[in-house]
Design an enzyme around this catalytic site. Structure first.
Site, PDB file in Angstrom:
ATOM      1  N   GLU A  49       0.808  -1.221   0.000  1.00  0.00           N
ATOM      2  CA  GLU A  49       0.000   0.000   0.000  1.00  0.00           C
ATOM      3  C   GLU A  49       0.841   1.272   0.000  1.00  0.00           C
ATOM      4  O   GLU A  49       0.407   2.313  -0.494  1.00  0.00           O
ATOM      5  CB  GLU A  49      -0.960   0.015   1.192  1.00  0.00           C
ATOM      6  CG  GLU A  49      -2.087  -1.003   1.077  1.00  0.00           C
ATOM      7  CD  GLU A  49      -1.722  -2.387   1.603  1.00  0.00           C
ATOM      8  OE1 GLU A  49      -0.527  -2.617   1.907  1.00  0.00           O
ATOM      9  OE2 GLU A  49      -2.625  -3.228   1.707  1.00  0.00           O
ATOM     10  N   PHE A 111     -11.530  -7.607  13.428  1.00  0.00           N
ATOM     11  CA  PHE A 111     -10.434  -8.034  12.562  1.00  0.00           C
ATOM     12  C   PHE A 111     -10.093  -6.930  11.558  1.00  0.00           C
ATOM     13  O   PHE A 111     -10.975  -6.388  10.896  1.00  0.00           O
ATOM     14  CB  PHE A 111     -10.831  -9.315  11.812  1.00  0.00           C
ATOM     15  CG  PHE A 111      -9.780  -9.758  10.821  1.00  0.00           C
ATOM     16  CD1 PHE A 111      -8.514 -10.149  11.265  1.00  0.00           C
ATOM     17  CD2 PHE A 111     -10.034  -9.739   9.455  1.00  0.00           C
ATOM     18  CE1 PHE A 111      -7.544 -10.535  10.357  1.00  0.00           C
ATOM     19  CE2 PHE A 111      -9.063 -10.130   8.546  1.00  0.00           C
ATOM     20  CZ  PHE A 111      -7.815 -10.533   8.991  1.00  0.00           C
ATOM     21  N   GLN A 112      -8.831  -6.602  11.462  1.00  0.00           N
ATOM     22  CA  GLN A 112      -8.331  -5.555  10.565  1.00  0.00           C
ATOM     23  C   GLN A 112      -9.002  -4.200  10.808  1.00  0.00           C
ATOM     24  O   GLN A 112      -9.193  -3.409   9.902  1.00  0.00           O
ATOM     25  CB  GLN A 112      -8.454  -5.970   9.090  1.00  0.00           C
ATOM     26  CG  GLN A 112      -7.496  -7.111   8.749  1.00  0.00           C
ATOM     27  CD  GLN A 112      -7.303  -7.334   7.263  1.00  0.00           C
ATOM     28  OE1 GLN A 112      -8.200  -7.073   6.466  1.00  0.00           O
ATOM     29  NE2 GLN A 112      -6.133  -7.813   6.883  1.00  0.00           N
ATOM     30  N   LYS A 161     -17.467  -0.895   5.619  1.00  0.00           N
ATOM     31  CA  LYS A 161     -17.804  -1.905   4.610  1.00  0.00           C
ATOM     32  C   LYS A 161     -19.305  -1.980   4.332  1.00  0.00           C
ATOM     33  O   LYS A 161     -19.730  -2.087   3.185  1.00  0.00           O
ATOM     34  CB  LYS A 161     -17.297  -3.275   5.070  1.00  0.00           C
ATOM     35  CG  LYS A 161     -17.551  -4.360   4.027  1.00  0.00           C
ATOM     36  CD  LYS A 161     -16.910  -5.679   4.398  1.00  0.00           C
ATOM     37  CE  LYS A 161     -17.127  -6.711   3.283  1.00  0.00           C
ATOM     38  NZ  LYS A 161     -16.526  -7.997   3.613  1.00  0.00           N
ATOM     39  N   MET A 481      24.287   9.020   2.712  1.00  0.00           N
ATOM     40  CA  MET A 481      24.130  10.306   3.385  1.00  0.00           C
ATOM     41  C   MET A 481      24.406  10.172   4.876  1.00  0.00           C
ATOM     42  O   MET A 481      25.031  11.031   5.487  1.00  0.00           O
ATOM     43  CB  MET A 481      22.714  10.864   3.133  1.00  0.00           C
ATOM     44  CG  MET A 481      22.523  12.282   3.631  1.00  0.00           C
ATOM     45  SD  MET A 481      23.691  13.465   2.907  1.00  0.00           S
ATOM     46  CE  MET A 481      22.725  14.098   1.523  1.00  0.00           C
TER      47      MET A 481
END
Lengths: 576, 170
Positions: A49, A111-112, A161, A481
């Site tokens: 993502e 969940f999630q 959802k 760096m």
């Protein structure tokens, strides 16, 4: 009649979105089903993502249009956070749609489930938690308006959802207008401010134009070029502003700041008038703000009033759209018949500084007995092979600074990098977004072996969609760096910057995804390899260039000093 | 001390954006009061911010930048009324309490008392309430609760009808 999921995708189509980047998951399944049954919006499946957000961000930076990404709840949402913060820090218009668990599960540690509104709150311009499916069209409308107007930024739409359920239908109508009572936008400057600006500009002896990312966001390049020519004074761009004033113009003194050119930093230090356009006096620019521009009056044009007087107090604040305000100033300047020869001596002084300690843009022609490649030479070679016309994305570190210093950007939106947040892993997915937007243009990602490994999984996405990006990997076998700072400030104690022979064979790695891998270790072979890399039009080429691991980026401002206090090389500095 | 009045969209998460801004930007809030207004789509906040730390103009601009913030005003820069309510429970008799609080120009009322404790309310200027509390420092407190300052400008203007775009900055 449409479901919430269908309404969401329809609304995107109504906002003229034709591509979104994302990754499916449980809470987003209804939305993905709605994507499957239509043809207006193409969905690009990334491999993580974070890459979805960076790809949408790269698309936005290159086109000026908002980028859109779609992720699921929980880990999908949290993986998107780095990309949202990246866009927020650079004021990039981004729409992030995140699935959320069903309404009745919110707050139950389902969940999630994660509180996306809460987690993203400090790094968004605004966010919406959809409460009713029927609100989806107006929320999308508002989200695009907020993301793209004024100072742009990311907007999150969190969609439970159950509100996308295909069985819950309502009548879809995309709103033609919207009502935001609390949303002030700044457009043109007041005419007395314009007069005052022109008075300060023409009465100055040593003015400098300092333009940043805001000038690019407002598409002010044409106006700023005209302004520069009317003034005849030095022009410098920030890291985010590169390309808004053509680098090949003789008035351009290069990038300023931490790794800015000697002449740009000297011009800023000695100027008696600093004209900031869409730039925010970032700490990487000003060095010590208490020692910044002490001789200079300051004019600041910005679309965000909170950027003004935040770090540096200014003499004249002009809140507005940079394109429009500069255009107003140009008109007024022309009316005064100002003779720009006034600043010829000052301009010559800048050129003298350039001739004394400017960057060497001819390193490619240097003879080298060791045949070791310097990173600057790679950038110069890439510039030569692309005729300076490529879109260049970068990651973060030495390679980013070398690219900014040595690839001369003559147009805005060609240089795409994470300046504010400094996000390693940005370059490759951002290049994908650019390539989708401009399939016929050359897109190169200049990166390092550290950064590229942070989103290297996207090589697979490039295979799936046939994206012939050129990856130029400045491989110095260390986190360069950090190493430079450890060299300069920590007595060469290299803490956790070496890989101990664990680097992959990037050639084989690229080949395993079906791409072309090439490796160069000798300066004498660099240019031929670079030419070949860019000549393979239909292939993603991973060009792994072994560069001198001991090279540092110079100039470098002295910590806590003023803008004239620079290290110029390992042995030279401008201060005692 | 700055008293700031703020009108906020009555939206989920709107208050957390205001609070979050303060921690995110390193500003301190001394007190905060929030409640719905006569317009159900708006909440009104009064915030008190100390003089230390960030520049008050920068705070006002950052607050106004929040999409849910409809209007923000520094009451301390205008001719304003401010008022605070405190409820105090002391380990003292009613008569003892009355003699302690009488010198202060506050509206006072005893709400509940027995021989060994008294609960009373005071209503008035925040600074006077601070003075009262400081004078009571030696006493045995059982509890103190304060509403935080509430405020509005004098005159016939209202926050909602003010021109939204005029935020003062140099």
């Amino acid at each position: 009649m449409t479901s919430g999921g269908e309404a969401l995708i329809k609304a995107l189509a109504d906002e003229n979105v034709d591509i979104i980047f994302g990754y499916p998951g449980g809470a987003a399944l209804h939305i993905y089903d709605a994507i499957y049954t239509q043809n207006s919006v193409q969905h690009i499946l990334v491999r993580h993502e974070q890459a979805a957000t960076h790809a949408a961000d790269g698309f936005a930076r290159a086109t000026g249009k908002p980028g859109v990404c779609l992720v699921t709840s929980g880990p999908g949402a949290t993986n998107a956070i780095t990309g949202i913060a990246t866009a927020y820090m650079d004021s990039i218009p981004l729409i992030v749609i995140s699935g959320q668990v069903a309404n009745h599960l919110i707050g139950t540690d389902a969940f999630q489930e994660t509180d996306m509104m809460g987690i993203s709150r400090p790094i968004v311009k605004h966010s919406f938690l959809v409460q009713k499916a029927e609100d989806i069209p107006i929320i999308v409308k508002k989200a695009f308006h907020i993301a793209t107007s004024g100072r742009p930024g990311p907007v999150v739409i969190d969609v439970p959802k159950n509100l996308t359920d295909p069985n819950e239908k309502f009548e879809y109508k995309y709103p033609s207008d919207l009502y935001l009572r609390s949303f002030a936008l700044y457009d043109e400057a007041e005419s007395n401010e314009v007069k005052q600006a022109v008075k300060l500009l023409t009465e100055a002896e040593r003015p400098v134009i300092y333009a940043g990312g805001g000038a690019i966001n407002s598409n002010a390049a044409k106006e700023i070029y005209e302004f520069g020519k009317l003034m005849g004074c030095p022009v410098t761009n920030t890291l985010m502003g590169l390309g808004v004033y053509p680098a090949s113009d003789e008035q351009f003194v290069g990038m300023l700041g931490m790794h800015g050119t000697y002449e740009a930093n000297m011009v800023m230090h000695e100027a008696d008038l600093i004209m900031a356009i869409g730039a925010r006096f970032d700490d990487r620019i000003t060095n010590n703000p208490n020692k910044f521009g002490l001789q200079a009056k300051k004019i600041h044009i910005d679309s965000d009033p909170s950027s003004i007087d935040k770090i540096i107090d200014v003499d004249l604040a002009m809140t507005g759209n940079a394109k429009k305000v500069i255009s107003q100033i140009n008109t007024e300047l022309k009316a005064t018949n100002f003779d720009n020869k006034k600043f010829a001596d000052w301009m010559n002084k800048a050129k003298k500084w350039r001739s004394e300690h400017g960057l060497n843009h001819n390193m490619l022609n240097q003879k080298s007995e060791s045949d070791i490649i310097l990173p600057q030479q790679v950038i110069q070679s890439a510039y030569k092979a692309t005729d300076g016309k490529a879109f260049i994305t970068s990651d973060v570190g030495q390679h980013q600074m070398f690219a900014a210093q040595y690839y001369h950007f003559n147009e805005p939106r060609k240089w795409i990098n994470s300046g504010g947040l400094g996000t390693m892993g940005f370059g490759l997915p951002a290049a994908m977004g650019v390539k989708f937007a401009f399939p016929d243009e050359t897109v190169a990602c200049i990166t390092g072996e550290g950064s590229i490994q942070m989103c290297i999984q996207e090589l697979s996405t490039c295979t799936q969609y046939g994206l012939p990006i050129k990856i130029i990997n400045l491989n110095n076998r260390a986190l360069g760096m950090v190493k430079q700072w450890q060299d300069m400030q920590y007595g060469g104690r290299y803490s956790s910057i070496l890989y101990e022979d664990s680097l992959p064979d990037f050639v084989k790695l690229a080949e395993s995804f079906g791409h072309v891998g090439m490796k160069v270790e000798k300066l004498s072979e660099l240019e031929a390899a670079m030419e070949e890399c860019f000549s393979l039009k239909d292939k993603l080429v991973f060009l792994d260039v072994y560069v001198d691991p001991d090279e540092h980026v110079y100039p470098m401002l002295k910590a806590g000093g003023d803008m004239s206090e620079m290290f110029l090389s390992k042995t030279e500095k401008t201060f005692k | 001390m700055n008293h700031i009045a703020l009108l906020l969209e009555n939206q989920p998460g709107a208050l957390s954006r205001v609070i979050g801004l303060f921690s995110q930007r390193g500003y301190n809030i001394d007190s905060l009061s929030v409640a719905p207004t006569q317009d159900e789509t708006l909440s009104r906040l009064t915030m008190t911010i100390g003089d230390e730390g960030a520049d008050i103009n920068q705070i006002l601009k950052q607050l106004y930048k929040l999409v849910d913030v409809v209007m923000v005003q520094n009451l301390s820069e205008a001719d304003s009324l401010t008022l605070e309510l405190a409820i105090i429970k002391l380990k003292k008799s009613k008569t003892e309490v009355e003699s302690l609080i009488n010198p202060f120009s506050l509206e006072k009322e005893i709400l509940d008392d027995k021989d060994n404790y008294t609960v009373f309310k005071v209503l008035g200027n925040t600074e006077v309430i601070e003075e009262l509390l400081s004078s009571l420092k030696e006493e045995k407190f059982l509890e103190v609760t304060r509403s935080g300052t509430l405020g509005m400008t004098k005159g016939d203007e209202s926050l909602a009808t003010n021109d939204q775009t005029t935020i003062s900055y140099k």
